[in-house]
Write an enzyme that holds these catalytic residues in place. Structure first.
Site, PDB file in Angstrom:
ATOM      1  N   SER A 273      39.746  35.921  42.779  1.00 52.13           N
ATOM      2  CA  SER A 273      38.792  34.880  43.157  1.00 52.13           C
ATOM      3  C   SER A 273      37.913  34.608  41.946  1.00 52.13           C
ATOM      4  O   SER A 273      38.053  35.251  40.913  1.00 52.13           O
ATOM      5  CB  SER A 273      37.919  35.359  44.311  1.00 52.13           C
ATOM      6  OG  SER A 273      37.053  36.378  43.857  1.00 52.13           O
ATOM      7  N   LYS A 274      36.989  33.676  42.111  1.00 51.89           N
ATOM      8  CA  LYS A 274      36.095  33.356  41.006  1.00 51.89           C
ATOM      9  C   LYS A 274      35.360  34.614  40.534  1.00 51.89           C
ATOM     10  O   LYS A 274      35.099  34.796  39.366  1.00 51.89           O
ATOM     11  CB  LYS A 274      35.053  32.328  41.464  1.00 51.89           C
ATOM     12  CG  LYS A 274      35.657  30.948  41.579  1.00 51.89           C
ATOM     13  CD  LYS A 274      34.592  29.877  41.334  1.00 51.89           C
ATOM     14  CE  LYS A 274      35.169  28.492  41.416  1.00 51.89           C
ATOM     15  NZ  LYS A 274      35.349  28.015  42.799  1.00 51.89           N
ATOM     16  N   ARG A 275      35.055  35.456  41.510  1.00 51.09           N
ATOM     17  CA  ARG A 275      34.258  36.640  41.217  1.00 51.09           C
ATOM     18  C   ARG A 275      34.978  37.637  40.298  1.00 51.09           C
ATOM     19  O   ARG A 275      34.380  38.228  39.409  1.00 51.09           O
ATOM     20  CB  ARG A 275      33.914  37.326  42.549  1.00 51.09           C
ATOM     21  CG  ARG A 275      32.863  38.396  42.495  1.00 51.09           C
ATOM     22  CD  ARG A 275      32.662  38.991  43.875  1.00 51.09           C
ATOM     23  NE  ARG A 275      33.942  39.296  44.532  1.00 51.09           N
ATOM     24  CZ  ARG A 275      34.715  40.308  44.208  1.00 51.09           C
ATOM     25  NH1 ARG A 275      34.361  41.141  43.273  1.00 51.09           N
ATOM     26  NH2 ARG A 275      35.875  40.501  44.847  1.00 51.09           N
TER      27      ARG A 275
END
Ligand code: GLU
Ligand code: ZN
Length: 485
Positions: A256-258
Site C-alpha cells: 500500500s502507500k504506507r
C-alpha cells in the site's frame, strides 16, 4: 466448443495506477496475447466523485507507455462499447429493472439508520453482519406507507439460500455459503449502479471469457455470478475466474502507500524502463518455469499461462526491480539510451537540447551506462560537462583547499599542460607517473583531488574519461580555479 478468449482489465482510476493494478493488467494482457485472444480495457468510473478525467487519461497513458496495447476499449473502440461505465448507465438501469420484474431483485426502503440498527443487533448477537431481508416481501400497504414517507429505495438483489461454487484457475474449487452473502445493493436510490451490477453486466455484454484480477475481489465473485444467473446465463457461459495473489510490501503486509507502493508515474519519473517494470512485475506471482529473471515482453506472451501463477502472496522487492532496470539499461544501444536520457537532462535543466550538447551527451553515455540503475541519476552525473562555472559541492571543498591538495593540483596542472593528444589514456599515463609513481601518493588521494577540481564532486563517472570529454582547456582552467580557492 470453447469460446475465443477475451480478457479484460477494468480499473477504477481513483488515483494513478499502481504496482498492483499494473501487475493485473500485465497478466491480463499476457494471457490474451498468449492465447491469441482479445484484450479489452474498460474504465470503471461509476463512482464519479472519485474517478476524475485526469486519472482516466493517466490510466490510458500508463498502459500505452508500458506497451500493453488493447484491442477493445477507450480510443480504439470496438463492437461492445462504450468502454467507460459512466456512459453506460442506461444499460445498468435497464438490467436493474429487469431483475425487479423477474423478482430476482426488489426495492429496499430501509434507511441508513435502520440498516445500522440491524448491524448493531447482529454484532451484539455475534452474527455475521449483513442485510436481514426486511424488504424482500413487503405488502402493498407497507410500500405505500414508505412512499408516503418519501423514502428513497435502492435496488437489492435477492440471494437465494444455498451455495455458489466455481473453479478458480489459480485456487481451485471455491465455495461460498449464501449465509455469508446477504442480499446486496445493485443500484442506489438515485438510480446510479454499484460496482457489482456494472461489472457483471459489462463482463456479460462485452463477452468476457476470463477474469484475471486481484485476490481482493474474490469475495465479490458469488454476487457477480448471481447477476449472471439473473441475466439468464447458463453455468458454462460464465466467465472463468482467476484471482491473482496479493502483492506484499517488505513488511509482509499488503502493498500500500504506507509500505512502499507507489504509482507507475513515479517509476516513470525516476527513469525506470517500461520493459523493466513489466519484467519485474511478471515475476510477482508468476514464473517462466525456470529461475531466469530476465524475461522480455515477447517471452512473457509465449510463456504466460495461468497454471504457472502461484496462489501465495508475492513480495515486492525494490532492489530486484532496480537490478532488472540496470540490466535493461546496460542492454540498450547508445541511440536508445540517448533518446531515453535526453528528456531527463532537459527537464533537469542540464542541457537545452542543442546538437552540440546532444553530441557530447552521446559521447558521455558509454562511461555511465554501467553505472546507473535509473535515468534520473544521469543529470547529476553529467552536469559537470555542461556548466560554465563549476560549483564544488560543499562536502568536498575542504578536501581541495588544504596544502596537500594544492601540491597535487599544481603538479597535475604542470604535467597536463604539455599533453598534445588529450585522451583518457594520455591523461591517465601522465597523472599516474607524476602523482603515484614519482610523488608516491595513494591513487584515492591523488585522483580524488583532481576529480573534485574538474567535476565538482567526489563521485563522478570515471575520472580520465570525464576529463577527456570535458576537454583540455576546461580541465586545466578548472584545476587553476581550484588552486585559487
Ligand atoms: N474496477 C475494479 C477495481 O479497480 C476491478 C474490477 C474487476 O476486475 O472485477 O477494483
Ligand atoms: Zn430494506
Amino acid at each position: 466448443m470453447s469460446r475465443p478468449v477475451k480478457v479484460r482489465f477494468a480499473p477504477s482510476p481513483t488515483g494513478d495506477l499502481h504496482v498492483g493494478n499494473i501487475r493485473t493488467a500485465l497478466f491480463d494482457w499476457a494471457y490474451a496475447r498468449h492465447t491469441g485472444g482479445t484484450f479489452l480495457f474498460r474504465i470503471e468510473d461509476t463512482d464519479t466523485t472519485r474517478v476524475t478525467d485526469e486519472y482516466i487519461k493517466a490510466a490510458i497513458d500508463t498502459l500505452k507507455w508500458l506497451g500493453l496495447d488493447w484491442d477493445e476499449g477507450p480510443e480504439v473502440g470496438g463492437d461492445n462499447g462504450p468502454y467507460l461505465q459512466s456512459q453506460r448507465f442506461d444499460i445498468y438501469t435497464h438490467w436493474a429493472h429487469t431483475f425487479i420484474e423477474q423478482k430476482d431483485a426488489y426495492y429496499c426502503y430501509c434507511t441508513p439508520q435502520e440498516l445500522e440498527a440491524v448491524r448493531e443487533a447482529q454484532r451484539a448477537a455475534n452474527q455475521a453482519p449483513g442485510y436481514n431481508g426486511h424488504c424482500r416481501e413487503l405488502s402493498a400497504e407497507q410500500i405505500a406507507e414508505y412512499k408516503r414517507q418519501e423514502r428513497g429505495a435502492v435496488v437489492r438483489m435477492r440471494m437465494p439460500e444455498g451455495t455458489t461454487t466455481f473453479v478458480d484457475l489459480i485456487r481451485g474449487e471455491m465455495q461460498f455459503d449464501h449465509k455469508f452473502v446477504p442480499d446486496f445493493v445493485l443500484a442506489r436510490a438515485d438510480g446510479s449502479p454499484l460496482y457489482t451490477l456494472a461489472v457483471a453486466v459489462d463482463d456479460v455484454l462485452m463477452k468476457v471469457t476470463h477474469i484475471l484480477r486481484g485476490e481482493d475481489l474474490l469475495s465479490s465473485t458469488p454476487r457477480q455470478i448471481r447477476v449472471y444467473q439473473a441475466m439468464g446465463l447458463k453455468e458454462q457461459e460464465y466467465p472463468v475466474f482467476a484471482h491473482l495473489p496479493f502483492v506484499m510490501g517488505a513488511d509482509n503486509a499488503k502493498l500500500s502507500k504506507r509500505n512502499g507502493e507507489v504509482s507507475i508515474a513515479w517509476y516513470r519519473d525516476k527513469g525506470f524502463l517500461p520493459e523493466a517494470i513489466c519484467n519485474y512485475l511478471a515475476l510477482l506471482g508468476w514464473s517462466p518455469g525456470d529461475d531466469r529473471e530476465n524475461v522480455t515482453m515477447k517471452e512473457l506472451c509465449e510463456l504466460f499461462t495461468v497454471e504457472k501463477v502461484n496462489s501465495s502472496p508475492a513480495r515486492f522487492d525494490m532492489k530486484k526491480l532496480e537490478a532488472i532496470n540496470g540490466d535493461k539499461i546496460r542492454a540498450l544501444t547508445i541511440e536508445d539510451f540517448l533518446s531515453w536520457v535526453l528528456p531527463f537532462l532537459i527537464k533537469a535543466g542540464v542541457i537545452s537540447g542543442t546538437p552540440d550538447e546532444i553530441e557530447l551527451v552521446k559521447r558521455a553515455l558509454p562511461i555511465i551506462q554501467e553505472r546507473i540503475i535509473m535515468f534520473s541519476e544521469v543529470p547529476a552525473m553529467l552536469k559537470f560537462l555542461f556548466v560554465q562555472e563549476l560549483t564544488i559541492e560543499s562536502e568536498s571543498l575542504p578536501k581541495i583547499k588544504d596544502a596537500d591538495a594544492k601540491v597535487i593540483l599544481r603538479r597535475s596542472l604542470k604535467e597536463l599542460e604539455p599533453i598534445s593528444e588529450w585522451t583518457h589514456t594520455t591523461i591517465e599515463a601522465v597523472l599516474r607517473t607524476s602523482l603515484i609513481d614519482e610523488m608516491g601518493l595513494k591513487p584515492r588521494v591523488a585522483f580524488g583531488a583532481v576529480r573534485i577540481a574538474t567535476t565538482g564532486g567526489a563521485v563522478s563517472p570515471p575520472l580520465f574519461e570525464s576529463m577527456e570529454l570535458l576537454g583540455k582547456e576546461a580541465s586545466l582552467a578548472r584545476i587553476s580555479a581550484a588552486l585559487a580557492l
